[in-house]
Scaffold this motif. Structure first.
Motif, PDB file in Angstrom:
ATOM      1  N   GLU A   2       0.771  -1.165   0.028  1.00  0.00           N
ATOM      2  CA  GLU A   2       0.006  -0.018   0.158  1.00  0.00           C
ATOM      3  C   GLU A   2       0.877   1.204   0.001  1.00  0.00           C
ATOM      4  OE1 GLU A   2      -3.097   2.745   0.040  1.00  0.00           O
ATOM      5  OE2 GLU A   2      -3.242   0.484  -0.389  1.00  0.00           O
ATOM      6  N   HIS A   3       1.852   1.170   0.805  1.00  0.00           N
ATOM      7  CA  HIS A   3       2.654   2.496   0.880  1.00  0.00           C
ATOM      8  C   HIS A   3       3.549   2.717  -0.394  1.00  0.00           C
ATOM      9  CE1 HIS A   3       5.572   5.464   2.693  1.00  0.00           C
ATOM     10  NE2 HIS A   3       6.187   4.734   2.142  1.00  0.00           N
ATOM     11  N   GLU A   4       4.110   1.634  -1.057  1.00  0.00           N
ATOM     12  CA  GLU A   4       4.762   1.951  -2.173  1.00  0.00           C
ATOM     13  C   GLU A   4       3.645   2.214  -3.378  1.00  0.00           C
ATOM     14  OE1 GLU A   4       4.843  -0.751  -0.252  1.00  0.00           O
ATOM     15  OE2 GLU A   4       7.035  -1.146   0.313  1.00  0.00           O
ATOM     16  N   LEU A   5       2.593   1.736  -3.512  1.00  0.00           N
ATOM     17  CA  LEU A   5       1.618   2.162  -4.435  1.00  0.00           C
ATOM     18  C   LEU A   5       1.181   3.674  -4.385  1.00  0.00           C
ATOM     19  CD1 LEU A   5      -0.791  -0.859  -4.503  1.00  0.00           C
ATOM     20  CD2 LEU A   5       0.620   0.145  -6.457  1.00  0.00           C
ATOM     21  N   THR A   9       2.239   6.612  -7.144  1.00  0.00           N
ATOM     22  CA  THR A   9       1.291   7.340  -7.724  1.00  0.00           C
ATOM     23  C   THR A   9       1.487   8.936  -7.408  1.00  0.00           C
ATOM     24  OG1 THR A   9      -0.417   5.259  -7.224  1.00  0.00           O
ATOM     25  CG2 THR A   9      -1.251   7.462  -7.828  1.00  0.00           C
ATOM     26  N   THR A  10       1.847   8.969  -6.168  1.00  0.00           N
ATOM     27  CA  THR A  10       2.000  10.491  -6.047  1.00  0.00           C
ATOM     28  C   THR A  10       3.303  11.016  -6.728  1.00  0.00           C
ATOM     29  OG1 THR A  10       1.105  10.088  -3.670  1.00  0.00           O
ATOM     30  CG2 THR A  10       2.347  12.241  -3.831  1.00  0.00           C
ATOM     31  N   ARG A  11       4.377  10.231  -6.517  1.00  0.00           N
ATOM     32  CA  ARG A  11       5.365  10.826  -7.378  1.00  0.00           C
ATOM     33  C   ARG A  11       5.216  10.879  -8.842  1.00  0.00           C
ATOM     34  NH1 ARG A  11       9.889   6.638  -6.946  1.00  0.00           N
ATOM     35  NH2 ARG A  11      11.227   8.489  -7.949  1.00  0.00           N
ATOM     36  N   LEU A  12       4.449   9.978  -9.561  1.00  0.00           N
ATOM     37  CA  LEU A  12       3.892  10.353 -11.074  1.00  0.00           C
ATOM     38  C   LEU A  12       3.282  11.571 -11.235  1.00  0.00           C
ATOM     39  CD1 LEU A  12       3.215   6.563 -11.747  1.00  0.00           C
ATOM     40  CD2 LEU A  12       5.118   8.062 -12.847  1.00  0.00           C
ATOM     41  N   LEU A  13       2.282  11.776 -10.274  1.00  0.00           N
ATOM     42  CA  LEU A  13       1.517  12.913 -10.181  1.00  0.00           C
ATOM     43  C   LEU A  13       2.273  14.214 -10.225  1.00  0.00           C
ATOM     44  CD1 LEU A  13      -1.697  11.738  -8.542  1.00  0.00           C
ATOM     45  CD2 LEU A  13      -1.414  11.855 -10.976  1.00  0.00           C
ATOM     46  N   ALA A  14       3.091  14.240  -9.386  1.00  0.00           N
ATOM     47  CA  ALA A  14       3.993  15.427  -8.911  1.00  0.00           C
ATOM     48  C   ALA A  14       5.163  15.752  -9.829  1.00  0.00           C
ATOM     49  CB  ALA A  14       4.397  15.381  -7.184  1.00  0.00           C
ATOM     50  N   GLN A  15       5.638  14.711 -10.439  1.00  0.00           N
ATOM     51  CA  GLN A  15       6.868  14.757 -11.238  1.00  0.00           C
ATOM     52  C   GLN A  15       6.678  14.640 -12.556  1.00  0.00           C
ATOM     53  OE1 GLN A  15       9.296  12.499  -7.780  1.00  0.00           O
ATOM     54  NE2 GLN A  15      10.556  12.738  -9.417  1.00  0.00           N
ATOM     55  N   THR A  33       0.195  -7.725 -10.070  1.00  0.00           N
ATOM     56  CA  THR A  33      -0.588  -7.279  -9.210  1.00  0.00           C
ATOM     57  C   THR A  33      -0.245  -5.865  -8.915  1.00  0.00           C
ATOM     58  OG1 THR A  33      -0.685  -9.558  -8.322  1.00  0.00           O
ATOM     59  CG2 THR A  33      -1.545  -7.584  -6.712  1.00  0.00           C
ATOM     60  N   PHE A  34       0.571  -5.690  -8.621  1.00  0.00           N
ATOM     61  CA  PHE A  34       1.307  -3.927  -8.325  1.00  0.00           C
ATOM     62  C   PHE A  34       0.732  -3.344  -9.530  1.00  0.00           C
ATOM     63  CE2 PHE A  34       4.141  -0.595  -8.062  1.00  0.00           C
ATOM     64  CZ  PHE A  34       4.159  -0.516  -6.600  1.00  0.00           C
ATOM     65  N   ARG A  41      -5.721   2.661  -9.676  1.00  0.00           N
ATOM     66  CA  ARG A  41      -5.731   3.920  -9.087  1.00  0.00           C
ATOM     67  C   ARG A  41      -5.714   5.141  -9.929  1.00  0.00           C
ATOM     68  NH1 ARG A  41      -2.906   3.323  -3.221  1.00  0.00           N
ATOM     69  NH2 ARG A  41      -3.730   1.610  -2.695  1.00  0.00           N
ATOM     70  N   LEU A  42      -4.821   5.221 -11.099  1.00  0.00           N
ATOM     71  CA  LEU A  42      -4.593   6.397 -11.965  1.00  0.00           C
ATOM     72  C   LEU A  42      -6.141   6.382 -12.768  1.00  0.00           C
ATOM     73  CD1 LEU A  42      -1.081   5.334 -13.494  1.00  0.00           C
ATOM     74  CD2 LEU A  42      -1.687   7.309 -11.994  1.00  0.00           C
TER      75      LEU A  42
END
Length: 239
Positions: A2-5, A9-15, A33-34, A41-42
């Motif tokens: 969960e933390h890795e996802l 996701t946040t890094r992709l949106l921010a960067q 699965t990941f 989520r995206l």
């Protein structure tokens, strides 16, 4: 997981883009699965992962059906959803043609820029290469001399258009050289563009300026390779 996802996701949106060799990106490319959960989520916010095994980065983009609802109200969307004018798009396509098309041919044939194709009999078994080994550069001076007059003048190209493409992540500029930025091979679809450029009017314009295009059969092979490999093998190729 969960933390890795959440982190990825946040890094992709921010960067906006991340290198393929990033630890979490590599996990998304090989862990089914990941990847499924990341895609979900995206998709929940109307996005999709941009993943081209020949590109050195991954990124995010709108799902196609949402492009018009999100960008359609803006007049500039008629040309680009990134605020590019027609002249800037033309320059971008020219740069893409001069950097990405030769790079793709090297990647498909497993050759590097300094390789004449005869130094390694097992070159075809190598994984797809990225970075400086296969991606060439352009000199700003020659690009402007060849195409500046067609795109509004040399001053406009040098001082405004190239700077804008660099800020958006399509190119990098250093010491008078133009090299591939994170989005150049990722955001532009070579499956759509390559054959049209090689066999179209732009191919003739580039050839007349002394920039002959590679043969189209290399790109057909690239399409077949990307389509035929399972996801884990595509990820392995991309590493």
């Amino acid at each position: 997981m969960e933390h890795e996802l959440k982190t990825l996701t946040t890094r992709l949106l921010a960067q906006r883009w991340l290198p393929r060799n990033d630890k979490l990106v590599r996990r998304a490319l090989v862990d089914e699965t990941f990847r499924h959960e990341l895609d979900r989520r995206l998709a929940d916010v109307g996005l999709r992962l941009l993943d081209n095994p020949y590109a050195a980065h991954v990124g995010v983009a709108l799902q196609p059906e949402l492009a018009e609802p999100v960008f359609g109200a803006g007049r500039e969307y008629a040309a680009s959803n990134m605020g590019l004018t027609r002249d800037e798009i033309a320059l971008l396509v020219i740069i893409w043609s001069l950097i990405v098309l030769p790079k793709r041919e090297r990647q498909v044939t497993r050759r590097e820029r300094v390789d004449d194709g005869q130094t390694d009999m097992f070159g075809g078994d190598k994984p797809v290469a990225h970075g400086d080994a296969v991606s060439g550069t352009l000199t700003e001076a020659s690009l402007i001399a060849d195409f500046g007059p067609r795109l509004g003048g040399r001053t406009k190209v040098r001082n405004f258009m190239l700077g804008k493409l660099a800020r958006l992540g399509f190119i990098e500029r250093r010491n008078g050289l133009i090299s591939e930025g994170p989005l150049l091979d990722l955001a532009l679809d070579y499956r759509v563009m390559a054959d049209r450029i090689i066999h179209g009017t732009l191919g003739e314009v580039l050839a007349a300026a002394g920039h002959p295009m590679p043969e189209a059969n290399a790109f057909a092979h690239a399409d077949r390779l990307a389509d035929a490999l399972p996801d884990d093998e595509v990820a392995e190729e991309a590493r």
